[in-house]
Design an enzyme around this catalytic site. Structure first.
Site, PDB file in Angstrom:
ATOM      1  N   ASP A  96       1.170  -1.523   0.169  1.00 27.62           N
ATOM      2  CA  ASP A  96      -0.285  -0.261  -0.099  1.00 27.62           C
ATOM      3  C   ASP A  96       0.837   1.223  -0.068  1.00 27.62           C
ATOM      4  O   ASP A  96       1.954   0.856  -0.142  1.00 27.62           O
ATOM      5  CB  ASP A  96      -0.802  -0.041   1.434  1.00 27.62           C
ATOM      6  CG  ASP A  96      -0.367   0.092   2.185  1.00 27.62           C
ATOM      7  OD1 ASP A  96       0.837   0.266   2.325  1.00 27.62           O
ATOM      8  OD2 ASP A  96      -0.807  -0.655   3.260  1.00 27.62           O
ATOM      9  N   ASP A 270      -8.084  -7.492   0.195  1.00 23.93           N
ATOM     10  CA  ASP A 270      -6.787  -7.792   1.666  1.00 23.93           C
ATOM     11  C   ASP A 270      -7.664  -7.395   2.731  1.00 23.93           C
ATOM     12  O   ASP A 270      -8.858  -6.190   2.812  1.00 23.93           O
ATOM     13  CB  ASP A 270      -5.833  -6.857   1.409  1.00 23.93           C
ATOM     14  CG  ASP A 270      -5.489  -5.251   2.161  1.00 23.93           C
ATOM     15  OD1 ASP A 270      -5.558  -5.053   2.375  1.00 23.93           O
ATOM     16  OD2 ASP A 270      -6.848  -4.538   1.148  1.00 23.93           O
TER      17      ASP A 270
END
Length: 380
Positions: A96, A270
């Site tokens: 991320d 996720d």
């Protein structure tokens, strides 16, 4: 970006929904979609070895840029040969951008056009994260799939705030693309924001699609809105994204949300949910949620989930798991974490089969009824 290292191959569309079966090709291998990605915050999926993750069918894992930048440092990881070598994981990794952690963990943050100034949650020191810095850290980490730096506004922020925020996120995305040093072996995704406002999601998606990213993330969901609100946003957002690129819904891991995301055309998900709840003995089973720590399981010598064929369920009883967790034994957390991850990865395997068979809606109905969502309201 036709020469992108990340490619999406559509295999089949489900006849009755927006669901799609496909695969994503990366420099470290190919994985089937739809796929749930276990989260390895600190370059490890808590208590699980890489071998165990492969055994349970995890084709890709996620790691957190913010945490690895703070500790041990992205430059150290680069010297180790990149994140894959550092953690001994030879399959795809997604990172991320660090943005979400800055907004959720850090103190006294100040957002400007340049980036975000905040206090490090570990030691209180002042730090600055910009779109360029977020890309530079991820280039050092060497993940297969990277994220643009974005602002993740809360779902119920006022319209004017969200409008300014998505416009800045688009400018940040452009700056990130320019700063990207390794487009030949790392694919950078743009992140669509816009809270619950359809026109702002449309504007955000339009901006990002015009930049031709190798894939697109849907951000700003699973942040406190209702399940119905999330589905409504997905209904109009996935349609704005190109069919030939992957679509990733960030931070979603409840079983019904995974199925509902797939129905609306999402490929990747996720969430820390499976390992986080496992640590207090909460397990996802074919019969619904089960808190194995509870007293009722003290003399229950049956498997955690009689229908599951994971390592935990094949070898250990509820009574033993309860004993381990009550005694604060790490092995108990390893076993419940293994089961929960296996459960979600196996759920996605069943979802892929249902797309193949064109019966995803029937599968959803069957799963939701059995899991007990209809009886007890929403749970995970």
């Amino acid at each position: 970006m036709s020469d992108s290292p990340i490619k999406y191959r559509l295999i089949k569309k489900e006849k009755h929904t927006g669901a799609r079966l496909g695969e994503i090709i990366t420099p470290h291998g190919t994985f089937p979609t739809p796929m749930f990605m276990p989260v390895g915050t600190q370059a490890t999926v808590k208590t699980q070895s890489p071998e165990e993750l492969k055994e349970m069918g995890s084709g890709i894992i996620l790691s957190n840029t913010y945490h690895l930048w703070l500790r041990p440092g992205d430059e150290l990881i680069a010297r180790a040969g990149g994140l894959h070598k550092f953690m001994n994981w030879d399959q795809p990794i997604l990172t991320d951008s660090g943005g979400f952690q800055v907004y959720s963990l850090a103190d006294s943050r100040n957002i400007t056009e340049e980036g975000v100034t905040f206090k490090n949650h570990l030691n209180g020191s002042k730090m600055f994260l910009s779109p360029e810095k977020a890309i530079s850290i991820q280039n050092n980490l060497g993940s297969d799939i990277m994220m643009s730096f974005d602002e993740c506004p809360q779902f119920y922020q006022p319209y004017d705030y969200v409008k300014k925020s998505i416009e800045r996120t688009s400018r940040w995305a452009e700056r990130g693309l320019k700063a990207h040093r390794r487009p030949h072996d790392q694919g950078l995704f743009g992140i669509v924001q816009g809270a619950g406002f359809e026109d702002l999601r449309r504007q955000s998606a339009h901006d990002l699609v015009s930049m031709d990213f190798p894939g697109y993330s849907i951000g700003g969901l699973a942040v406190g809105e209702t399940h119905e609100e999330m589905n409504a946003v997905l209904d109009f957002t996935t349609q704005l994204l190109p069919e030939n690129k992957p679509r990733y819904l960030m931070g979603v891991g409840a079983p019904d949300s995974l199925i509902d995301g797939v129905i609306r055309g999402v490929d990747m998900f996720d969430c820390v949910l499976p390992t986080r709840i496992a640590r207090n003995g909460t397990c996802m089973t074919s019969q619904g949620r089960l808190v194995v720590k509870n007293a009722q399981f003290a003399e229950d010598f049956t498997p955690l989930d009689p229908e599951c064929d994971c390592y935990t369920c094949k070898n250990y009883t509820r009574a033993y798991l309860r004993h381990l967790l009550k005694a604060d034994e790490t092995f108990g957390i390893r076993l419940t974490s293994y089961h929960n991850l296996y459960f979600l990865l196996n759920l996605m395997k069943q979802v892929r089969q249902a797309i193949m068979d064109d019966n995803l809606l029937e599968f959803r109905e069957y799963f939701v009824e059995k899991y007990g969502y209809n009886k007890s309201g929403r749970n995970f």
